[in-house]
Design an enzyme around this catalytic site. Structure first.
Site, short mmCIF file in Angstrom:
data_model
loop_
_atom_site.label_atom_id
_atom_site.label_comp_id
_atom_site.label_asym_id
_atom_site.label_seq_id
_atom_site.Cartn_x
_atom_site.Cartn_y
_atom_site.Cartn_z
CG LEU A 57 -1.95 -1.13 1.32
CD1 LEU A 57 -2.65 -1.10 2.68
CD2 LEU A 57 -2.97 -1.02 0.20
CD GLU A 100 -9.05 2.62 4.54
OE1 GLU A 100 -10.22 2.39 4.14
OE2 GLU A 100 -8.12 1.82 4.37
N1 FOL Z 1 -9.71 -1.46 1.25
C1 FOL Z 1 -9.55 -0.45 2.11
N2 FOL Z 1 -10.58 0.34 2.40
N3 FOL Z 1 -8.37 -0.24 2.69
C2 FOL Z 1 -7.30 -1.02 2.43
O1 FOL Z 1 -6.22 -0.79 2.98
C3 FOL Z 1 -7.43 -2.11 1.53
N4 FOL Z 1 -6.39 -2.94 1.25
C4 FOL Z 1 -6.59 -3.94 0.42
C5 FOL Z 1 -7.85 -4.12 -0.18
N5 FOL Z 1 -8.86 -3.31 0.08
C6 FOL Z 1 -8.68 -2.30 0.95
C7 FOL Z 1 -5.50 -4.90 0.08
N6 FOL Z 1 -4.34 -4.80 0.91
C8 FOL Z 1 -4.18 -6.09 4.87
C9 FOL Z 1 -3.04 -5.65 4.23
C10 FOL Z 1 -3.10 -5.22 2.90
C11 FOL Z 1 -4.30 -5.25 2.22
C12 FOL Z 1 -5.44 -5.68 2.87
C13 FOL Z 1 -5.38 -6.11 4.21
C14 FOL Z 1 -4.12 -6.52 6.30
O2 FOL Z 1 -3.06 -6.81 6.83
N7 FOL Z 1 -5.28 -6.56 6.99
C15 FOL Z 1 -5.41 -6.98 8.38
C16 FOL Z 1 -5.09 -5.77 9.20
C17 FOL Z 1 -5.72 -5.68 10.53
C18 FOL Z 1 -5.52 -4.33 11.24
O3 FOL Z 1 -4.47 -3.68 11.09
O4 FOL Z 1 -6.49 -3.92 11.90
C19 FOL Z 1 -6.85 -7.50 8.55
O5 FOL Z 1 -7.04 -8.33 9.44
O6 FOL Z 1 -7.76 -7.10 7.80
#
Ligand code: FOL
Length: 182
Positions: free
Chosen positions: A25, A32
């Site tokens: 990202l 967010e």
């Molecule tokens: N949509 C939105 N609104 N924001 C984003 O950052 C996003 N990112 C992606 C797709 N749609 C999105 C794809 N990239 C994670 C990392 C990269 C990613 C998507 C998710 C991730 O690590 N998510 C964890 C983080 C939890 C936290 O920090 O609270 C998760 O459990 O969802």
């Protein structure tokens, strides 16, 4: 019915239309990301899960400690990847994935979470009913972009659980938008 194959897109998009840079990202906005986590995880019917459907590069972009994304069925679309961890599903294309999830799995909602190739396929598919787009009010150096979508095909709507107010995190302003296919 096959109408249950409806799905949504979720993305965060910079002012210059970007979604990624060098396999990551372009920004780090904790609140967010928590919104992404909440929206893709939350269910109405207990016992069911949502599915997150992503391309190979998006899968590989998720930090090891968060991969597979917890509390959600993780689905990777790739014609070249051979191995994914136990419990993660691998399909050669989006249509096969959605059909198989619909027929074989007890899934509440399907979310397409990127990248640009899958977003492009989704926004041109009538089964993609909603777009959850976070508009980030800054320009970033990006090498992947959210595809242009025909605004005549969508209308912006308000939704409970989606804050309407402008958000701010570390001086970065952003807004949660929801578009429904007409
Ligand atoms: N949509 C939105 N609104 N924001 C984003 O950052 C996003 N990112 C992606 C797709 N749609 C999105 C794809 N990239 C994670 C990392 C990269 C990613 C998507 C998710 C991730 O690590 N998510 C964890 C983080 C939890 C936290 O920090 O609270 C998760 O459990 O969802």
């Amino acid at each position: 019915s096959m109408d249950n194959m409806a799905y949504s897109v979720i993305a965060a998009v910079s002012k210059n239309g970007g979604i990624g840079y060098k396999g990551d990202l372009p920004w780090r906005i904790k609140k967010e990301m928590e919104y992404f986590n909440r929206m893709t995880t939350q269910v109405n019917q207990s016992g069911l899960q949502n599915a997150v459907i992503m391309g190979r590069c998006t899968w590989q972009s998720i930090p090891d400690k968060y991969r597979p994304l917890k509390g959600r069925k993780n689905v990777v679309i790739s014609k070249t990847l051979n191995v994914v961890p136990e419990g993660v599903l691998l399909f050669p294309n989006l249509k096969e994935a959605i059909k198989s999830l619909y027929l074989n799995d007890h899934i509440e909602k399907l979310w397409v979470i990127g990248g640009s190739g899958l977003y492009n396929e989704a926004i041109n598919d009538k089964n993609c009913k909603k777009l959850y787009i976070t508009k980030i009010d800054q320009e970033y150096l990006c090498d992947t972009f959210f595809p242009d979508f025909d605004l005549k095909e969508f209308e912006e709507i308000n939704e409970t659980n989606v804050p309407k107010e402008v958000q701010e995190d570390n001086g970065i302003k952003y807004e949660f938008k929801v578009f429904k296919r007409l």
